[in-house]
Design a protein around this motif. Sequence first.
Motif, PDB file in Angstrom:
ATOM      1  N   ASN A 148      13.591   4.643  17.606  1.00  9.86           N
ATOM      2  CA  ASN A 148      14.896   3.922  18.080  1.00  9.86           C
ATOM      3  C   ASN A 148      15.044   3.729  19.627  1.00  9.86           C
ATOM      4  O   ASN A 148      15.995   3.718  20.291  1.00  9.86           O
ATOM      5  CB  ASN A 148      16.399   4.351  17.739  1.00  9.86           C
ATOM      6  N   SER A 149      13.459   3.724  20.062  1.00 11.32           N
ATOM      7  CA  SER A 149      13.461   3.797  21.552  1.00 11.32           C
ATOM      8  C   SER A 149      12.235   3.008  22.141  1.00 11.32           C
ATOM      9  O   SER A 149      11.473   2.713  21.194  1.00 11.32           O
ATOM     10  CB  SER A 149      13.687   4.875  22.165  1.00 11.32           C
ATOM     11  N   PHE A 176      12.067   6.947  28.340  1.00 10.38           N
ATOM     12  CA  PHE A 176      12.607   6.204  27.108  1.00 10.38           C
ATOM     13  C   PHE A 176      13.963   5.231  27.220  1.00 10.38           C
ATOM     14  O   PHE A 176      14.938   6.001  27.683  1.00 10.38           O
ATOM     15  CB  PHE A 176      12.963   7.306  25.974  1.00 10.38           C
ATOM     16  N   LEU A 177      13.807   4.242  26.729  1.00  5.01           N
ATOM     17  CA  LEU A 177      14.946   3.165  26.942  1.00  5.01           C
ATOM     18  C   LEU A 177      15.701   3.231  25.141  1.00  5.01           C
ATOM     19  O   LEU A 177      14.708   2.758  24.314  1.00  5.01           O
ATOM     20  CB  LEU A 177      14.494   2.019  27.056  1.00  5.01           C
ATOM     21  N   LEU A 178      16.792   3.873  25.117  1.00  2.00           N
ATOM     22  CA  LEU A 178      17.421   3.810  23.728  1.00  2.00           C
ATOM     23  C   LEU A 178      17.789   2.731  23.262  1.00  2.00           C
ATOM     24  O   LEU A 178      18.178   1.680  24.053  1.00  2.00           O
ATOM     25  CB  LEU A 178      18.294   5.034  23.773  1.00  2.00           C
ATOM     26  N   GLY A 179      17.534   2.217  21.891  1.00  2.30           N
ATOM     27  CA  GLY A 179      17.961   1.052  21.417  1.00  2.30           C
ATOM     28  C   GLY A 179      19.451   1.188  21.339  1.00  2.30           C
ATOM     29  O   GLY A 179      20.132   1.849  21.552  1.00  2.30           O
ATOM     30  N   GLU A 183      15.622  -5.862  18.083  1.00  3.56           N
ATOM     31  CA  GLU A 183      16.013  -4.699  17.323  1.00  3.56           C
ATOM     32  C   GLU A 183      16.294  -4.911  15.932  1.00  3.56           C
ATOM     33  O   GLU A 183      15.895  -5.915  15.313  1.00  3.56           O
ATOM     34  CB  GLU A 183      17.321  -3.908  17.896  1.00  3.56           C
ATOM     35  N   SER A 194       7.142   0.626  21.520  1.00  3.35           N
ATOM     36  CA  SER A 194       8.213   1.094  20.911  1.00  3.35           C
ATOM     37  C   SER A 194       8.227   2.401  20.093  1.00  3.35           C
ATOM     38  O   SER A 194       6.650   2.418  19.644  1.00  3.35           O
ATOM     39  CB  SER A 194       8.840   0.094  19.907  1.00  3.35           C
ATOM     40  N   GLY A 231      17.066   0.774  14.860  1.00  2.00           N
ATOM     41  CA  GLY A 231      15.715   0.975  15.496  1.00  2.00           C
ATOM     42  C   GLY A 231      15.139  -0.393  16.275  1.00  2.00           C
ATOM     43  O   GLY A 231      15.852  -1.297  16.186  1.00  2.00           O
TER      44      GLY A 231
END
Length: 123
Positions: A21-22, A35-38, A60, A18, A43
């Motif tokens: 926020n990704s 990157f996999l965004l939250g 999260e 992590s 975050g």
Amino acid sequence: TQRRNNLHRLGESTLLCSAGNSVMILDIQTLKQEFLLGIDPGGIGAITVHPSGNFFAVGEKGPNPNVYVYEWPSRQLARVLSGGTERAFADVRFSNDGKMLATVGSAPDYLLHIWDWDKEGIL
């Protein structure tokens, strides 16, 4: 950062961690980063990988955050676990057989839940 268990291996050449926020997915052979965004606004609190390597979970942060379980390698959202904590997940872990998922909330509740993650329910 004081985050624990923040680096996981997916398959032979992929690392998951992590970052803000990704979730960063790094191919260690090509050094390609994705990157996999939250989804929730606060975050990423915690991540883990299923024993089969076919799923990974992202706990999260934010008001009433969720745990999102993704399929690997497709990165498709497979399950959403709701109601486990008030503000953030401090840790998430699959059981050794992969049938259950344990989550621990952070302040103010520090709740521990055991989930049947495939059915999206708390045991």
